[in-house]
Design a protein around this motif. Structure first.
Motif, PDB file in Angstrom:
ATOM      1  N   HIS A 256     -30.462   5.552  -3.214  1.00  0.00           N
ATOM      2  CA  HIS A 256     -31.445   3.986  -3.422  1.00  0.00           C
ATOM      3  C   HIS A 256     -30.803   2.976  -2.839  1.00  0.00           C
ATOM      4  N   ASN A 257     -29.562   2.622  -2.848  1.00  0.00           N
ATOM      5  CA  ASN A 257     -29.061   1.365  -2.705  1.00  0.00           C
ATOM      6  C   ASN A 257     -27.723   1.409  -1.680  1.00  0.00           C
ATOM      7  N   LEU A 258     -27.694   1.177  -0.424  1.00  0.00           N
ATOM      8  CA  LEU A 258     -26.658   1.171   0.069  1.00  0.00           C
ATOM      9  C   LEU A 258     -25.716   0.067   0.045  1.00  0.00           C
ATOM     10  N   ALA A 259     -26.362  -1.097  -0.557  1.00  0.00           N
ATOM     11  CA  ALA A 259     -25.375  -2.282  -0.775  1.00  0.00           C
ATOM     12  C   ALA A 259     -24.384  -1.903  -1.964  1.00  0.00           C
ATOM     13  N   LEU A 260     -24.725  -1.153  -2.878  1.00  0.00           N
ATOM     14  CA  LEU A 260     -24.070  -0.565  -3.979  1.00  0.00           C
ATOM     15  C   LEU A 260     -22.820   0.273  -3.358  1.00  0.00           C
ATOM     16  N   VAL A 261     -23.319   1.265  -2.301  1.00  0.00           N
ATOM     17  CA  VAL A 261     -22.297   2.090  -1.959  1.00  0.00           C
ATOM     18  C   VAL A 261     -20.982   1.198  -1.019  1.00  0.00           C
ATOM     19  N   THR A 262     -21.708   0.364  -0.406  1.00  0.00           N
ATOM     20  CA  THR A 262     -20.865  -0.779   0.594  1.00  0.00           C
ATOM     21  C   THR A 262     -19.890  -1.437  -0.363  1.00  0.00           C
ATOM     22  N   LEU A 263     -20.389  -1.984  -1.469  1.00  0.00           N
ATOM     23  CA  LEU A 263     -19.577  -2.668  -2.536  1.00  0.00           C
ATOM     24  C   LEU A 263     -18.508  -1.911  -3.171  1.00  0.00           C
ATOM     25  N   GLY A 264     -18.869  -0.531  -3.598  1.00  0.00           N
ATOM     26  CA  GLY A 264     -18.190   0.320  -4.037  1.00  0.00           C
ATOM     27  C   GLY A 264     -17.075   0.717  -3.182  1.00  0.00           C
ATOM     28  N   THR A 265     -17.285   0.857  -1.948  1.00  0.00           N
ATOM     29  CA  THR A 265     -16.307   1.140  -0.968  1.00  0.00           C
ATOM     30  C   THR A 265     -15.299   0.018  -0.616  1.00  0.00           C
ATOM     31  N   PHE A 266     -15.679  -1.167  -0.779  1.00  0.00           N
ATOM     32  CA  PHE A 266     -14.734  -2.323  -0.643  1.00  0.00           C
ATOM     33  C   PHE A 266     -14.029  -2.550  -1.778  1.00  0.00           C
ATOM     34  N   ILE A 267     -14.380  -2.060  -3.024  1.00  0.00           N
ATOM     35  CA  ILE A 267     -13.591  -2.050  -4.310  1.00  0.00           C
ATOM     36  C   ILE A 267     -12.565  -0.775  -4.312  1.00  0.00           C
ATOM     37  N   LEU A 268     -12.928   0.158  -3.909  1.00  0.00           N
ATOM     38  CA  LEU A 268     -11.960   1.299  -3.563  1.00  0.00           C
ATOM     39  C   LEU A 268     -10.838   1.279  -2.846  1.00  0.00           C
ATOM     40  N   PHE A 269     -11.521   0.433  -1.592  1.00  0.00           N
ATOM     41  CA  PHE A 269     -10.462   0.093  -0.374  1.00  0.00           C
ATOM     42  C   PHE A 269      -9.453  -1.083  -1.284  1.00  0.00           C
ATOM     43  N   PHE A 270      -9.637  -1.952  -2.008  1.00  0.00           N
ATOM     44  CA  PHE A 270      -8.934  -2.926  -2.429  1.00  0.00           C
ATOM     45  C   PHE A 270      -7.904  -2.281  -3.724  1.00  0.00           C
ATOM     46  N   GLY A 271      -8.717  -1.295  -4.368  1.00  0.00           N
ATOM     47  CA  GLY A 271      -7.689  -0.669  -5.323  1.00  0.00           C
ATOM     48  C   GLY A 271      -6.755   0.447  -4.698  1.00  0.00           C
ATOM     49  N   TRP A 272      -6.711   0.735  -3.518  1.00  0.00           N
ATOM     50  CA  TRP A 272      -5.977   1.617  -2.998  1.00  0.00           C
ATOM     51  C   TRP A 272      -4.635   0.922  -2.722  1.00  0.00           C
ATOM     52  N   PHE A 273      -4.568  -0.223  -2.802  1.00  0.00           N
ATOM     53  CA  PHE A 273      -3.351  -1.136  -2.515  1.00  0.00           C
ATOM     54  C   PHE A 273      -2.446  -1.056  -3.936  1.00  0.00           C
ATOM     55  N   GLY A 274      -3.126  -0.896  -4.903  1.00  0.00           N
ATOM     56  CA  GLY A 274      -2.422  -0.447  -6.306  1.00  0.00           C
ATOM     57  C   GLY A 274      -2.144   1.207  -6.037  1.00  0.00           C
ATOM     58  N   PHE A 275      -2.990   1.918  -5.836  1.00  0.00           N
ATOM     59  CA  PHE A 275      -2.759   3.286  -5.543  1.00  0.00           C
ATOM     60  C   PHE A 275      -1.503   3.593  -5.108  1.00  0.00           C
ATOM     61  N   ASN A 276      -1.542   3.344  -3.537  1.00  0.00           N
ATOM     62  CA  ASN A 276      -0.319   3.670  -2.943  1.00  0.00           C
ATOM     63  C   ASN A 276       0.879   2.743  -2.916  1.00  0.00           C
ATOM     64  N   PRO A 277       0.985   1.548  -2.660  1.00  0.00           N
ATOM     65  CA  PRO A 277       2.117   0.779  -2.993  1.00  0.00           C
ATOM     66  C   PRO A 277       2.750   0.811  -4.242  1.00  0.00           C
ATOM     67  N   GLY A 278       1.705   0.870  -5.254  1.00  0.00           N
ATOM     68  CA  GLY A 278       2.205   0.820  -6.717  1.00  0.00           C
ATOM     69  C   GLY A 278       2.908   2.318  -7.085  1.00  0.00           C
ATOM     70  N   SER A 279       2.818   3.245  -6.539  1.00  0.00           N
ATOM     71  CA  SER A 279       3.355   4.559  -6.817  1.00  0.00           C
ATOM     72  C   SER A 279       5.010   4.530  -6.311  1.00  0.00           C
ATOM     73  N   THR A 280       5.497   3.409  -5.981  1.00  0.00           N
ATOM     74  CA  THR A 280       6.947   3.246  -5.778  1.00  0.00           C
ATOM     75  C   THR A 280       7.506   2.923  -7.174  1.00  0.00           C
ATOM     76  N   LEU A 281       6.463   2.382  -8.135  1.00  0.00           N
ATOM     77  CA  LEU A 281       7.050   1.891  -9.367  1.00  0.00           C
ATOM     78  C   LEU A 281       7.977   0.862  -9.309  1.00  0.00           C
ATOM     79  N   ALA A 282       7.930   0.153  -8.347  1.00  0.00           N
ATOM     80  CA  ALA A 282       8.980  -0.663  -8.135  1.00  0.00           C
ATOM     81  C   ALA A 282       8.843  -1.782  -6.887  1.00  0.00           C
ATOM     82  N   ALA A 283       8.580  -3.153  -7.477  1.00  0.00           N
ATOM     83  CA  ALA A 283       8.283  -4.225  -6.475  1.00  0.00           C
ATOM     84  C   ALA A 283       9.837  -4.573  -5.573  1.00  0.00           C
ATOM     85  N   THR A 284      10.829  -3.851  -6.331  1.00  0.00           N
ATOM     86  CA  THR A 284      12.089  -4.215  -5.498  1.00  0.00           C
ATOM     87  C   THR A 284      12.339  -3.140  -4.572  1.00  0.00           C
ATOM     88  N   ASP A 285      11.385  -2.526  -4.226  1.00  0.00           N
ATOM     89  CA  ASP A 285      11.324  -1.448  -3.235  1.00  0.00           C
ATOM     90  C   ASP A 285      10.780  -2.008  -1.852  1.00  0.00           C
TER      91      ASP A 285
END
Length: 475
Positions: A256-285
Motif C-alpha cells: 500500500h505504500n512505496l514511500a515506507l518501503v523506500t524509507l525503510g531501505t534508507f534506514i537499513l542501508f544506514f544501519g548497515w554501517f553499524g552492522f559491518n564496520p561494527g563487527s570489528t568491535l574495535a574503532a582502533t582497527d
C-alpha cells in the motif's frame, strides 16, 4: 550547554591531549621509566574505552535497523494489516532480546573466551554466560552481549516479512523467542563462538592450517538463517488468499505504500554501517574504513543492477526491485566485507541482485511459496552468495583470509561446507519449530480474519482510521 561551557570543555580537552603528548614524548626521549609504563597504561585504557564506545554506537545503529525492517514490511503489506506488521516488528526485537539474554548469548558465545564469563563451552554449544550472571556480570561482556543481541533481533525480524498478512501474531511471537534462544545462537556458536565450523581444519586437515568458515558480519549467521527459516514459515503457513490461480500462476498483491518501503531501505542501508564496520568491535582497527566503503559499493551496485534488469525486461524503472536489489547487495557483502577489495565489492553486490531476482522467481514460480517482501531471496539466497564470495574473492590482506583469487582453494571448500550446513540447519529447525507451533497454538488466522485484515481482528486498531474506505481489499 552554554557557549562558554563548550569553549571551556574544548580548552580542557586540548590541554589534556597536549599534556599526554608531551608526557609520551619525554618518556620516549628518556627511555624506559616508571612514567613510561604509566603512559602505556593510559593509552591502553583509552584504546579500550574507544573500542567499547565504538561497539555500543554500532549496536545502536543496528538496533535502529528494526525501524527499517518495520517500514519495508509495512509498505509491502496492504493497509488492513499494517498494525499487525508493526506490532510484530516491535515485539520480536524485545522478546528476542530477553531470550538472547537468558539463553541465546550463552549458547552462542560460551567457550569463545571473547569476554569474561564466557570460558566454558564445546565445539557444538556454549555453556557459560546465562543471564549475564557470575563472571559475565562485566562491562566488556555487556557490550558484546548488546551488540550480538541486536544481530539476533535482525535474524528474527527477517521472518516476519515473508509470513505477513495471514500469520497469527501470537504464533509469530512464539517463534521470535525460539529463534533468538536456540536456532540463531547454536549455529552462530559454530561459526563465531569457537565452534567446529570456525575451525574446520581441525577436522579436515587437508584444508590448510587455521582454515575455517569465515562470515565477517553475518551473511550466513544472520541473513541466511533468517531467510531460510522465513522460507519454511511462509511455506507452512500457506499463501495469502488469491495469491495463486488454480493453475499455479501467481497474482500480484501490491503493497500500500512505496514511500515506507523506500524509507525503510534508507534506514537499513544506514544501519548497515553499524552492522559491518561494527563487527570489528574495535574503532582502533583501521580496516573499518575499507569495510564501510565495500558496504556502500555493494549496496549501490545491487540497486543499479536490479533497476536496470527490470528496465531491460519490462521497460519500467521498478522502485521495489531497486530497494530489494540494494538490500541483496548489502546482504551479499556482509560476509566478505573485510576481506575483499572495492572492485570485488561492486561485483559481489551486482551478482547478489541477480541472485535475489532468480531466487524470488524460484520461490514464487517453482516452489509456489508466497513471500510478501521477498525475504527468502534477499536474505537467504543472497546470504549464501555472500558466504561463497569469501572463498572466491578474499585477497589475503586482512586476517589471513585468502580465497580462490589468490590461489587458495581451502577457504572455498570451507565456505561451501558452511553453505550446506546453514541451509540444512535453518530449513530443518525452522520446520520443526513451525510444525510445533502449528500443532499447538496454530499458525494461520481464519479466512474471514484474513479478509477483514489482521489490524481489526487481532489488534482492534487501524493504521489509517481517518477517512477509511469501505474496502476489504479482496484479492
Amino acid at each position: 550547554m552554554a557557549h562558554w561551557q563548550i569553549r571551556r570543555l574544548a580548552v580542557m580537552s586540548g590541554l589534556f591531549a597536549l599534556a599526554l603528548a608531551l608526557t609520551h614524548g619525554l618518556a620516549l626521549a628518556q627511555g624506559p621509566s616508571p612514567e613510561s609504563g604509566t603512559v602505556e597504561v593510559v593509552r591502553e585504557e583509552l584504546g579500550r574505552a574507544i573500542n567499547l564506545a565504538w561497539t555500543l554506537i554500532a549496536a545502536f545503529l543496528v538496533f535502529f535497523m528494526q525501524a527499517g525492517f518495520a517500514m519495508v514490511e509495512a509498505g509491502f503489506a496492504r493497509s488492513k494489516n499494517v498494525v499487525a506488521v508493526l506490532t510484530k516488528n516491535l515485539m520480536d526485537a524485545l522478546i528476542g532480546g530477553l531470550a538472547f539474554w537468558a539463553f541465546g548469548f550463552a549458547l552462542m558465545f560460551g567457550g569463545s573466551g571473547l569476554a569474561p564469563g564466557l570460558e566454558r563451552g564445546t565445539p557444538w554449544i556454549g555453556t557459560s554466560g546465562f543471564f549475564l550472571t557470575g563472571l559475565a556480570y562485566n562491562d566488556q561482556t555487556a557490550a558484546l552481549w548488546f551488540f550480538q543481541m541486536v544481530f539476533a533481533a535482525t535474524a528474527a525480524t527477517i521472518v516476519s516479512g515473508a509470513m505477513a498478512e495471514r500469520t497469527k501474531t501470537t504464533a509469530y511471537l512464539a517463534y521470535s523467542f525460539l529463534i533468538s534462544a536456540l536456532i540463531y545462537p547454536i549455529y552462530g556458536h559454530w561459526v563465531w563462538g569457537g565452534g567446529w565450523l570456525g575451525d574446520l581444519s581441525a577436522y579436515l586437515p587437508f584444508l590448510g592450517e587455521g582454515v575455517g568458515a569465515k562470515d565477517f558480519a553475518g551473511s550466513g549467521v544472520v541473513h541466511a538463517v533468517g531467510g531460510f527459516v522465513a522460507l519454511v514459515g511462509a511455506a507452512m503457513v500457506g499463501p495469502r488468499v488469491g495469491k495463486f490461480n488454480r493453475d499455479g500462476t501467481p497474482n500480484a498483491l501490491p503493497g500500500h505504500n512505496l514511500a515506507l518501503v523506500t524509507l525503510g531501505t534508507f534506514i537499513l542501508f544506514f544501519g548497515w554501517f553499524g552492522f559491518n564496520p561494527g563487527s570489528t568491535l574495535a574503532a582502533t582497527d583501521s580496516r573499518i574504513a575499507m569495510i564501510a566503503v565495500n558496504t556502500f559499493l555493494a549496496g549501490a551496485a545491487g540497486a543499479v543492477v536490479a533497476i536496470y534488469y527490470g528496465f531491460f525486461r519490462t521497460g519500467k524503472l521498478e522502485l521495489p526491485l531497486a530497494c530489494n536489489g540494494a538490500l541483496a547487495g548489502l546482504v551479499g557483502i556482509t560476509a566478505p566485507c573485510a576481506y575483499v577489495a572495492p572492485w570485488a565489492a561492486v561485483l559481489i553486490g551486482g551478482i547478489a541482485a541477480l541472485v535475489m531476482i532468480g531466487g524470488a522467481a524460484f520461490v514464487e514460480r517453482i516452489l509456489k511459496v508466497d513471500d510478501v517482501v521477498g525475504a527468502s531471496a534477499v536474505h537467504g539466497f543472497a546470504g549464501l552468495w555472500g558466504l561463497l564470495a569469501v572463498g572466491l574473492f578474499a585477497d589475503g590482506t586482512y586476517g589471513g583470509v585468502a580465497g580462490l583469487i589468490v590461489g587458495s582453494w581451502g577457504q572455498l571448500v570451507a565456505q561451501v561446507i558452511d553453505m550446506v550446513v546453514v541451509t540444512a540447519w535453518s530449513l530443518g529447525t525452522g520446520f520443526l519449530i513451525f510444525w510445533l507451533i502449528r500443532q499447538t497454538i496454530g499458525l494461520r488466522v481464519s479466512a474471514e480474519e484474513e479478509r477483514l485484515g489482521l489490524d481489526l481482528t487481532e489488534h482492534g486498531a487501524e493504521a489509517y482510521p481517518t477517512g477509511r474506505r469501505l474496502q476489504l481489499e479482496l484479492p
